[in-house]
Design a protein around this motif. Structure first.
Motif, mmCIF file in Angstrom:
data_model
loop_
_atom_site.group_PDB
_atom_site.id
_atom_site.type_symbol
_atom_site.label_atom_id
_atom_site.label_comp_id
_atom_site.label_asym_id
_atom_site.label_seq_id
_atom_site.Cartn_x
_atom_site.Cartn_y
_atom_site.Cartn_z
ATOM 1 N N ALA A 1 0.809 -1.224 0.000
ATOM 2 C CA ALA A 1 0.000 0.000 0.000
ATOM 3 C C ALA A 1 0.838 1.268 0.000
ATOM 4 C CB ALA A 1 -0.937 0.011 1.211
ATOM 5 N N GLY A 2 2.103 1.181 0.408
ATOM 6 C CA GLY A 2 2.972 2.354 0.430
ATOM 7 C C GLY A 2 3.699 2.538 -0.884
ATOM 8 N N GLY A 3 4.960 2.965 -0.799
ATOM 9 C CA GLY A 3 5.732 3.248 -1.998
ATOM 10 C C GLY A 3 5.954 2.033 -2.883
ATOM 11 N N SER A 4 5.938 0.838 -2.295
ATOM 12 C CA SER A 4 6.221 -0.368 -3.075
ATOM 13 C C SER A 4 5.179 -0.629 -4.153
ATOM 14 C CB SER A 4 6.332 -1.585 -2.150
ATOM 15 O OG SER A 4 7.415 -1.455 -1.266
ATOM 16 N N GLY A 5 3.944 -0.208 -3.924
ATOM 17 C CA GLY A 5 2.905 -0.462 -4.901
ATOM 18 C C GLY A 5 2.596 0.701 -5.815
ATOM 19 N N ARG A 6 3.363 1.796 -5.716
ATOM 20 C CA ARG A 6 2.994 3.015 -6.433
ATOM 21 C C ARG A 6 4.019 3.473 -7.455
ATOM 22 N NH1 ARG A 6 -0.325 6.074 -2.344
ATOM 23 N NH2 ARG A 6 -0.544 4.632 -0.601
ATOM 24 N N ASN A 7 5.202 2.912 -7.455
ATOM 25 C CA ASN A 7 6.278 3.508 -8.257
ATOM 26 C C ASN A 7 6.180 3.163 -9.734
ATOM 27 O OD1 ASN A 7 7.618 0.975 -8.650
ATOM 28 N ND2 ASN A 7 8.375 1.133 -6.563
ATOM 29 N N VAL A 8 7.194 3.579 -10.469
ATOM 30 C CA VAL A 8 7.201 3.401 -11.924
ATOM 31 C C VAL A 8 7.453 1.943 -12.303
ATOM 32 C CG1 VAL A 8 8.224 4.211 -14.089
ATOM 33 C CG2 VAL A 8 8.095 5.742 -12.118
ATOM 34 N N GLY A 9 8.191 1.224 -11.471
ATOM 35 C CA GLY A 9 8.512 -0.165 -11.776
ATOM 36 C C GLY A 9 9.842 -0.352 -12.476
ATOM 37 N N LEU A 10 10.758 0.618 -12.320
ATOM 38 C CA LEU A 10 12.100 0.481 -12.897
ATOM 39 C C LEU A 10 12.996 -0.246 -11.903
ATOM 40 C CD1 LEU A 10 12.631 4.080 -14.328
ATOM 41 C CD2 LEU A 10 11.848 2.056 -15.557
ATOM 42 N N VAL A 11 13.557 -1.361 -12.308
ATOM 43 C CA VAL A 11 14.453 -2.144 -11.461
ATOM 44 C C VAL A 11 15.874 -1.730 -11.813
ATOM 45 C CG1 VAL A 11 15.130 -4.445 -10.707
ATOM 46 C CG2 VAL A 11 12.795 -4.031 -11.517
ATOM 47 N N ASN A 12 16.441 -0.830 -11.025
ATOM 48 C CA ASN A 12 17.758 -0.273 -11.332
ATOM 49 C C ASN A 12 18.826 -0.767 -10.366
ATOM 50 O OD1 ASN A 12 17.514 1.476 -13.663
ATOM 51 N ND2 ASN A 12 16.132 2.711 -12.417
ATOM 52 N N ALA A 13 20.064 -0.662 -10.810
ATOM 53 C CA ALA A 13 21.214 -1.042 -9.988
ATOM 54 C C ALA A 13 21.736 0.176 -9.242
ATOM 55 C CB ALA A 13 22.317 -1.623 -10.861
ATOM 56 N N GLY A 14 22.299 -0.047 -8.056
ATOM 57 C CA GLY A 14 22.921 1.029 -7.310
ATOM 58 C C GLY A 14 21.919 2.049 -6.809
ATOM 59 N N LEU A 15 22.436 3.216 -6.440
ATOM 60 C CA LEU A 15 21.613 4.330 -5.999
ATOM 61 C C LEU A 15 21.698 5.437 -7.047
ATOM 62 C CD1 LEU A 15 22.598 4.350 -2.213
ATOM 63 C CD2 LEU A 15 20.576 3.320 -3.264
#
Length: 424
Positions: A64-78
């Motif tokens: 329900a928080g940020g995990s379900g709302r983002n763009v869905g880009l799986v990126n490396a590093g910060l």
């Protein structure tokens, strides 16, 4: 909660969430986990898979928080350049293993998806970090050089190659990262939850933790429905912290991020748009992210919330920006809109919170929640299990006196930028 402050499109297209129980009475566990997002559920799966009794308490619903709302880009590093990340972490621990772990974070995500058969539209085909101007291209060139020096086969694309990969004339170049890719984020987090349940964890939703106290080496977590006792507690609430985690979360300034999505595009319009399936974003100060989902919906996002005061500016900007990137999409209506909160820190590094012996958690992923959130959740579990001796040395989560001004500046600045950005 604002009606648009939800997982939006993802809630409509993700597989159903696994059934959870109502929390009531007195419970005991080896490891208690607060928060059912990427970090908390990756930790639950890791710990339950090792045979620990794991109980997860979630204040709302899974993802329900940020995990379900983002763009869905799986990126490396910060967000940081690799060299900057290593130098900043070296202030806390020389030769920290964390940069290498974060660099391989997408591999950890793809492995979990494959191992547990998670249905989340996974496309491990890379991402494109695009440069709309000379300054952006110079920055990407430096980033490419640093990654290559560390043995990562990223590719710096010229304008023609970028046009072929994106289908857009808007960029001077791009950095292609083959480690990365896209997912349906809510599908991923729900899949992690199902895998954790299958491994033996218990997950309770609508169970906000209102108090946490330790006595005799045992933590007691209080919810409206009952109590949970455990010698180890993993806190995984990030920018959506409540109860005891609300005060340390003041270390984070909130960067709101919105997304708009069309209905599935006709094949004639979809053809040529990101033909390789990569997710993309640009190097602008107020960035633009864009991608297609599995059904061919065009998804575009940027910094900003969708409140009464700023929704109009962001909606109009998103329509203009979509048409700038892809003129063939001019006039396409948006069928979905949503936004969420990203927890940010001044140095772009996560924070470590340790409220007492046996209790710990990370917060502040600065927009890189999927890969780092997954890897750091696994690390938290291994430390709780005693498989690793110590947590990564990161700055403690202490209140940032400038968080509210920074949060207001980010939200207001993004709205003004999008209102003024009327390029054709």
């Amino acid at each position: 909660m604002h009606p648009l402050d939800s997982p939006g499109l993802w809630a409509e297209t993700a597989p159903p969430a696994p059934q959870t129980e109502r929390f009531s009475g007195a419970h005991e566990a080896d490891i208690a986990i607060v928060g059912a997002g990427f970090t908390g559920l990756a930790a639950a799966l890791e710990a339950a898979g090792a045979g620990a009794r794991v109980v997860v308490l979630e204040a709302a619903e899974i993802g329900a928080g940020g995990s379900g709302r983002n763009v869905g880009l799986v990126n490396a590093g910060l967000w940081l350049m690799p060299e900057v990340l290593e130098k900043r972490l070296a202030r806390h621990t020389p030769d920290s293993p964390l940069p290498a772990l974060l660099a391989q974070a997408p591999a950890a995500v793809w492995a979990l998806i494959e191992r547990h058969g998670i249905d989340c539209e996974a496309r491990p085909v890379g991402t494109l970090h695009c440069a709309p101007d000379r300054a952006g291209l110079d920055a990407l060139s430096e980033r490419a050089m640093q990654w290559r020096a560390r043995g990562v086969p990223v590719a710096l694309l010229d304008a023609a190659q970028t046009r072929a990969r994106t289908g857009s004339d808007a960029f001077r170049g791009a950095l292609f990262d083959p480690r990365a890719g896209t997912i349906q984020p809510l599908g991923y987090v729900r899949g992690l939850a199902q895998a954790a349940l299958t491994a033996g964890a218990q997950i309770f939703t609508r169970a906000p933790v209102t108090d946490a106290r330790q006595s005799g080496g045992i933590w007691e977590l209080t919810t409206p429905g009952g109590t949970l006792r455990a010698p180890r507690v993993i806190w995984a609430t990030n920018a959506y912290a409540q109860g005891p985690a609300e005060e340390p979360a003041k270390a984070l300034a909130v960067l709101p991020y919105f997304n708009f999505a069309t209905n599935p595009l006709p094949e004639a319009l979809r053809e040529g748009i990101l033909p390789g399936g990569e997710g993309a974003w640009d190097s602008a100060k107020i960035l633009t992210s864009f991608r297609l989902d599995a059904a061919g919906r065009f998804i575009i996002g940027s910094v900003g919330a969708l409140g009464a005061a700023d929704r109009g500016a962001h909606t109009a900007w998103a329509a203009r920006q979509m048409a700038r990137l892809y003129p063939q999409l001019k006039g396409q209506a948006f069928a979905h809109e949503w936004f969420g909160r990203i927890g940010t820190t001044p140095d772009a590094l996560p924070r470590l919170w340790q409220p007492g012996p046996g209790a710990f958690g990370f917060m502040g992923y600065n927009g890189r929640g999927i890969g780092p959130g997954t890897v750091l959740g696994q690390i938290l579990a291994r430390v709780a299990l005693g498989q690793e001796a110590a947590l990564p040395a990161l700055q403690a989560a202490e209140p940032d006196r400038l968080r509210q001004p920074r949060s207001l500046f980010i939200r207001t600045g993004a709205a003004l930028w999008h209102l003024a950005d009327r390029r054709r």
